[in-house]
Design a protein around this motif. Structure first.
Motif, PDB file in Angstrom:
ATOM      1  N   THR A  23       0.831  -1.200   0.000  1.00 11.88           N
ATOM      2  CA  THR A  23       0.000   0.000   0.000  1.00 11.88           C
ATOM      3  C   THR A  23       0.870   1.255   0.000  1.00 11.88           C
ATOM      4  O   THR A  23       0.392   2.334   0.309  1.00 11.88           O
ATOM      5  CB  THR A  23      -0.907   0.041   1.235  1.00 11.88           C
ATOM      6  OG1 THR A  23      -0.076  -0.091   2.399  1.00 11.88           O
ATOM      7  CG2 THR A  23      -1.913  -1.081   1.236  1.00 11.88           C
ATOM      8  N   ASN A  24       2.131   1.104  -0.357  1.00 13.18           N
ATOM      9  CA  ASN A  24       3.087   2.209  -0.330  1.00 13.18           C
ATOM     10  C   ASN A  24       3.111   2.860   1.063  1.00 13.18           C
ATOM     11  O   ASN A  24       3.160   4.069   1.187  1.00 13.18           O
ATOM     12  CB  ASN A  24       2.751   3.245  -1.406  1.00 13.18           C
ATOM     13  CG  ASN A  24       3.919   4.169  -1.687  1.00 13.18           C
ATOM     14  OD1 ASN A  24       5.062   3.809  -1.403  1.00 13.18           O
ATOM     15  ND2 ASN A  24       3.636   5.341  -2.227  1.00 13.18           N
ATOM     16  N   TYR A  25       3.072   2.035   2.093  1.00 15.83           N
ATOM     17  CA  TYR A  25       3.156   2.461   3.494  1.00 15.83           C
ATOM     18  C   TYR A  25       2.113   3.513   3.849  1.00 15.83           C
ATOM     19  O   TYR A  25       2.370   4.437   4.598  1.00 15.83           O
ATOM     20  CB  TYR A  25       4.567   2.957   3.825  1.00 15.83           C
ATOM     21  CG  TYR A  25       5.606   1.912   3.581  1.00 15.83           C
ATOM     22  CD1 TYR A  25       5.783   0.866   4.492  1.00 15.83           C
ATOM     23  CD2 TYR A  25       6.374   1.918   2.430  1.00 15.83           C
ATOM     24  CE1 TYR A  25       6.701  -0.124   4.247  1.00 15.83           C
ATOM     25  CE2 TYR A  25       7.298   0.922   2.180  1.00 15.83           C
ATOM     26  CZ  TYR A  25       7.467  -0.105   3.095  1.00 15.83           C
ATOM     27  OH  TYR A  25       8.365  -1.089   2.850  1.00 15.83           O
ATOM     28  N   SER A  26       0.937   3.364   3.266  1.00 13.72           N
ATOM     29  CA  SER A  26      -0.138   4.292   3.605  1.00 13.72           C
ATOM     30  C   SER A  26      -0.572   4.029   5.039  1.00 13.72           C
ATOM     31  O   SER A  26      -0.769   2.886   5.438  1.00 13.72           O
ATOM     32  CB  SER A  26      -1.321   4.080   2.656  1.00 13.72           C
ATOM     33  OG  SER A  26      -2.514   4.433   3.291  1.00 13.72           O
TER      34      SER A  26
END
Lengths: 436, 363
Positions: free
Chosen positions: B160-163
């Motif tokens: 989650t792209n480090y969301s």
């Protein structure tokens, strides 16, 4: 054929009545009254509709009556999007939208920006949406998950006799293993580093009706506090398991989704002494009496069970509706009193909301919710929370004042998150100094 | 009379092996495609259809049809029961997102195909138990996919792209400098993808591959004896099916919801898609579309109907009760259709075709 004509006639009549009532401010109620989360949905939207009925009974907002239409979402994102799309243009256009569901809120995130309709997400959704520069149409009013987490640490610190006393303590974060449960972890980790307590993260798989191994872990770790970041059936199970394992409920602190009557009553006696976060102070307020007197006595109440008036979810719904109405009132001050506001104008109202103690007193809701003051930069408006304890029969507030954590730290994290979102979506953040 | 194929002679081998061998079918499909690609846009231009029809009705209907089609390939044609459909959709959505995010200038269609291929790879891995177990036991094994994938997407921040909220926000759909940002253009985009993939599927089930699936479905021992390799056939079915589901998931995220959380692809969604093919017709391409229409559209129609009663005729039903009644009527209709036609709505069409063939002279 006769029937078909009749139906068409009826539809035509319906359209005429709609256009005739174009002088009303429309609020779509995309709610859920069936399914596993029905208790929350019916209570929250029941409260919101009750308050709107009260406003209408008292003559509307400077004469403008509110009108709403319900649409069942079953807490399902697809149905929610459908409801939103169906209602956004009816009755002259939706003024705002509040789905009370993370999944639906995410499905609407892009849509509300495109349709220019403000969306409130009271106490859930993206924490970083508080940065109004990147999310002009989203309002996580009162308190986001991150500020709530910060409030939790502040409260635990106060309980231990000062934040510095948390050094060397053990805090378990017992969480629903989902995006919801993981959301506060960055905040807790930052605090753990800063204050020197040990953070033990223990996930519980959905739905969380089996927590044997987790509580075994907790028993071995002997933590000073357990934060319960739970959802649905997981909450009652956690309380019962705590009792079975001899862990005092007084040391457990729940997220506000773990803090309604529906969460503790199934746990029975095991819930006694347990405390949770909330953004309402439980109790009775003039506004609730007024709802009973002017709405329920007139047979217009939305709740089927009158005993739920003033329950946690009902009060949250009333709170939401108070903020909606105040935003519309604020917008009317700028764009013309007694006129129907467009969604864009209501958005301005949300962004310039200033519900202070005096106006809360006037509304008969003093102390029920914290004062809310928003701006272009800050769409959250408060960040304050309260802690309540379940005494076996009802919730009682145990913090006399509103609790706020390290707001500066949270703000920094929110800005970072929003900036990343803006970069991914190639959004140019608004310049707040140019906003009127 | 209307559906008679008499007088239509096949003179060449190519004519004999067309996807739609009967003229009426060809015309029918052409008409449906013409309506979908030209008729509906025309209606929209003239203002008969609003945004609502595209974004709330047609787009989700098409996307769920594609997902149901994917499951139908696996369950209907190859006979492998699966409860992991939503997980494969999630893989498609999250993989496409990551391809778009991490590779500059990635064309969106390529990202969708790569997303589908990732789903196919995951499908092959989780299809491995199908070599040894069948039926309900396999369904239970595929349940693991469902839980593992959702857990994995929540657990590993990289996806989650480090969301911080654990969600992904789909990038804009851009092709050849054109941005698909209106509900109408998104509808056309989804329609094109779904039409092409449905035609491919329709063709695929008549090929050697499709026949081998059906052979395995009908009796795997016999299929093995006559020379189909069960391992390859079953895994192939898992791969193709997951590819379809993966693309459907990517469309779900990109053309419909915009921002999705892993929780959105839960077991509930898998069950919904399974119900679509059961009601629409197991082992039928058309059935996937009919089933999707039934499950997606019927609750909405019911809801609109109660609103209509409420607003025009003045039958004032408390909303909680209205919602419950809707749910009960929906359930009753599912039971009714399954009793009347256990083989699904597609079978009703089949019967209708037979009737039309003889009508009006049944003897």
């Amino acid at each position: 054929m006769k029937y078909i004509t009749r139906i068409f006639l009826a539809a035509a009549v319906a359209t005429v009545t709609w256009s005739a009532s174009a002088q009303e401010q429309f609020i779509p109620a995309i709610d859920y009254r069936v399914g596993p989360y029905a208790a929350g949905g019916s209570g929250f939207f029941g409260g919101a509709i009750d308050y709107m009925s009260l406003v209408n009974a008292k003559g509307g907002i400077n004469g403008v009556k509110l009108v709403w239409e319900e649409c069942e979402t079953e807490y399902n994102a697809t149905r929610g999007v459908e409801c939103y799309e169906r209602l956004k243009k009816s009755h002259g256009g939706a003024s705002l939208v509040e789905p009370l569901s993370t999944g639906i809120a995410y499905g609407l995130l892009d849509r509300v920006a495109q349709d220019k309709i403000p969306m409130t997400t009271l106490g859930y959704g993206r924490s970083d949406a508080a940065d109004g520069r990147v999310f002009p149409y989203v309002f996580p009013l009162i308190t986001s998950y991150w500020n709530q987490a910060a409030g939790m640490i502040k409260y635990l610190g106060d309980k231990a006799g000062g934040l510095d006393k948390l050094k060397g303590k053990k805090i378990v974060h017992l969480y629903h293993d989902s995006a919801f449960g993981k959301e506060p972890i960055p905040v807790f980790e930052a605090y753990a580093k800063q204050l020197g307590f040990e953070l033990i993260k223990i996930p519980v798989a959905h739905p969380g009706n089996e927590q044997q191994s987790q509580w075994l872990q907790i028993r071995q770790a002997k933590p000073d506090y357990v934060i319960l970041w739970g959802w649905g059936v997981m909450n009652a199970t956690a309380l019962k398991s705590a009792q079975r394992n001899g862990y005092p409920r007084e040391k457990m602190l729940g997220v506000w989704w773990a803090g309604s009557e529906e969460d503790v009553i199934p746990a029975g006696a095991a819930a006694k002494g347990y405390s949770s976060m909330t953004f309402n102070t439980p109790g009775n307020y003039p506004v609730l009496d007024e709802i009973k007197k002017k709405v329920y006595a007139a047979g217009k109440g939305n709740l089927e069970d009158k005993g739920r008036i003033g329950s946690v979810y009902h009060m949250r719904g009333v709170t939401a509706a108070i903020l909606w109405v105040e935003a519309i009132r604020k917008a009317q001050e700028k764009y013309g009193k007694g006129k129907v506001m467009t969604a864009e104008q209501v958005r301005w109202g949300f962004e310039n909301l200033n519900v202070d103690e005096a106006s809360l007193k006037a509304l008969g809701a003093f102390g029920m919710l914290p004062p809310v003051k928003t701006s272009c930069l800050d769409h959250e408006g408060s960040g304050a929370v309260k802690v309540q304890r379940w005494d076996g029969k009802s919730w009682k507030a145990i913090t006399p004042n509103w609790v706020t954590g390290d707001k500066a730290m949270i703000r920094k994290m929110q800005e970072e998150g929003a900036a990343k979102y803006a970069a991914e979506k190639k959004i140019k953040p608004r310049d707040c100094s140019k906003e009127g | 009379m209307f559906y008679r194929e008499s007088g239509q002679f096949k003179a060449t081998y190519a004519e004999d092996s067309e996807i739609f061998p009967i003229r009426q079918d060809k015309i029918g499909i052409a008409v449906i495609l013409a309506i979908a690609f030209l008729g509906i846009p025309l209606l929209a231009k003239t203002g008969f259809l609003s945004d609502y029809a595209f974004t709330a009705i047609l787009t989700p209907f098409l996307i769920f049809s594609l997902a149901a089609l994917g499951l139908n390939i696996l369950t209907g044609y190859a006979g492998q029961l699966s409860l992991g459909t939503a997980a494969f959709m999630a893989v498609g959505a999250f993989a496409s997102y990551n391809f778009m995010l991490r590779i500059d200038g990635m064309p969106i269609l390529v990202a969708f195909i790569l997303g589908g291929l990732c789903a196919a790879a995951v499908g092959i891995i989780f299809g491995l138990p199908s070599i040894r177990i069948r039926g309900f036991y396999l369904a239970a094994a595929t349940l693991a996919t469902q839980f593992f994938i959702v857990w994995c997407l929540t657990k590993v921040g990289w996806f989650t792209n480090y969301s911080s909220s654990g969600v992904i926000t789909a990038q804009k759909i851009m092709m050849f400098g054109y941005t698909f940002d209106t509900s109408f253009s998104k509808y056309l985009f989804v329609l094109s993808v779904v039409s092409v993939m449905a035609l491919l599927a329709k063709n695929m089930v008549r090929t050697n591959v499709g026949r081998s699936w059906m052979a395995i479905r009908d009796m795997d021992m016999a299929a093995e004896v006559i020379g189909f390799r069960p391992v390859r056939t079953k895994l192939m079915a898992f791969a193709v099916s997951s590819f379809y589901c993966g693309v459907a998931g990517a469309l779900f995220a990109y053309a419909y919801l915009g921002t999705v959380e892993p929780e959105g692809f839960n077991l509930d969604l898998s069950f919904r898609i399974l119900f679509m093919i059961i009601i629409g017709g197991v082992g039928s391409i058309l059935g996937s579309f009919l089933g999707s229409a039934f499950i997606v559209l019927l609750p909405i129609l019911l809801n609109m109907f109660t609103h209509f009663l409420d607003s025009s005729i003045g039958v004032d039903v408390p909303s909680g009760i209205a919602s419950s009644i809707e749910l009960m009527v929906f359930g009753a209709m599912i039971i009714f259709f399954l009793i009347v036609e256990p083989h699904g709505l597609a079978r009703l069409w089949q019967i209708g075709k037979e009737k039309l063939r003889l009508w009006p002279f049944p003897h």
